[in-house]
Design a protein around this motif. Structure first.
Motif, PDB file in Angstrom:
ATOM      1  N   LEU A 193     -12.469 -36.858 -21.229  1.00 37.76           N
ATOM      2  CA  LEU A 193     -11.211 -36.899 -21.967  1.00 37.76           C
ATOM      3  C   LEU A 193     -10.981 -35.637 -22.795  1.00 37.76           C
ATOM      4  O   LEU A 193      -9.971 -35.525 -23.489  1.00 37.76           O
ATOM      5  CB  LEU A 193     -11.178 -38.113 -22.898  1.00 37.76           C
ATOM      6  N   ALA A 194     -11.893 -34.699 -22.729  1.00 44.70           N
ATOM      7  CA  ALA A 194     -11.748 -33.465 -23.507  1.00 44.70           C
ATOM      8  C   ALA A 194     -10.635 -32.601 -22.921  1.00 44.70           C
ATOM      9  O   ALA A 194     -10.433 -32.569 -21.707  1.00 44.70           O
ATOM     10  CB  ALA A 194     -13.064 -32.682 -23.515  1.00 44.70           C
ATOM     11  N   PRO A 195      -9.893 -31.917 -23.786  1.00 41.99           N
ATOM     12  CA  PRO A 195      -8.797 -31.073 -23.293  1.00 41.99           C
ATOM     13  C   PRO A 195      -9.272 -29.956 -22.370  1.00 41.99           C
ATOM     14  O   PRO A 195     -10.342 -29.375 -22.610  1.00 41.99           O
ATOM     15  CB  PRO A 195      -8.193 -30.490 -24.569  1.00 41.99           C
ATOM     16  N   TYR A 196      -8.505 -29.686 -21.342  1.00 43.71           N
ATOM     17  CA  TYR A 196      -8.720 -28.546 -20.437  1.00 43.71           C
ATOM     18  C   TYR A 196     -10.098 -28.574 -19.785  1.00 43.71           C
ATOM     19  O   TYR A 196     -10.696 -27.539 -19.544  1.00 43.71           O
ATOM     20  CB  TYR A 196      -8.512 -27.218 -21.191  1.00 43.71           C
ATOM     21  N   THR A 197     -10.595 -29.761 -19.507  1.00 42.97           N
ATOM     22  CA  THR A 197     -11.916 -29.906 -18.901  1.00 42.97           C
ATOM     23  C   THR A 197     -11.771 -30.714 -17.613  1.00 42.97           C
ATOM     24  O   THR A 197     -11.017 -31.667 -17.565  1.00 42.97           O
ATOM     25  CB  THR A 197     -12.858 -30.657 -19.875  1.00 42.97           C
ATOM     26  N   GLU A 198     -12.510 -30.326 -16.615  1.00 45.88           N
ATOM     27  CA  GLU A 198     -12.461 -31.093 -15.354  1.00 45.88           C
ATOM     28  C   GLU A 198     -13.406 -32.256 -15.436  1.00 45.88           C
ATOM     29  O   GLU A 198     -14.453 -32.196 -15.983  1.00 45.88           O
ATOM     30  CB  GLU A 198     -12.861 -30.183 -14.187  1.00 45.88           C
TER      31      GLU A 198
END
Length: 198
Positions: A193-198
């Motif tokens: 759910l972390a931003p800009y993470t795959e």
């Protein structure tokens, strides 16, 4: 049947939607401050992230009213009062409101806009309604984790990220303190759910 925009129900619905989005943005900003005060930075970020999207939605609706600049539009509406010391409650209230926007309000506004011949506005209500459903699901997920005391605990080994410095660690329990920057557990979120993470 095409309707003159100035005489339309759609213009009033746009103003109601603008008012609703503006109020949601403020409610989420207040909730973010509350999360900050309770050292739950991850919830602060969730509320702030959603508030910024509500700002963007409000702008879309407001810009449809450009041709009426300088005029006043009188509207009646019902808007929620979501005040609680409990972040779990605030998440639940937010989810309820987002679902209502998706399931009832914007569907009705979309239908009226179609009937009055404003297809571009109808599409905006439809597409923003879909985003509101995603907001509801996000709030519901975080509320469930809080109810189950699993905001920082997973049943299986999970990758966690510190939202302050980006440090990641794989474990069932997010660290009580980030070993890199020293921030408290409230900064950790599941990497998924972390931003800009795959």
């Amino acid at each position: 049947m095409a309707v003159n925009f100035k005489d339309s129900k759609t213009k009033e619905n746009l103003m109601k939607a603008f008012a609703g989005e503006s109020q949601a943005r403020n409610r989420y900003t207040y909730a973010a401050q509350q999360a900050h005060e309770q050292n739950l930075h991850v919830l602060e970020e969730v509320f702030k992230f959603t508030a910024e999207q509500e700002r963007a939605h409000g702008k879309v609706f407001y810009e449809f009213l450009t041709d009426l600049s300088g005029e006043n539009i009188s509207i009646d509406g019902t808007y929620p009062i979501d005040i609680s010391e409990s972040l779990e409650d605030l998440l639940g209230m937010a989810a309820h409101n987002e679902n209502e926007e998706h399931d009832v309000v914007y569907k009705e506004f979309e239908q009226v806009a179609k009937e009055e011949g404003f297809d571009d506005i109808a599409r905006a209500f439809f597409m923003i309604g879909r985003v509101e459903k995603m907001h509801a699901e996000r709030f519901e997920k975080f509320k469930k984790w809080m109810e189950e005391n699993k905001l920082f605990v997973s049943d299986v080994s999970t990758a966690w990220m510190c939202l302050n410095c980006g440090h990641t660690i794989e474990t069932k329990l997010a660290p009580t303190e980030c070993p890199v920057c020293g921030e408290n557990q409230g900064y950790f979120v599941r990497v998924s759910l972390a931003p800009y993470t795959e």
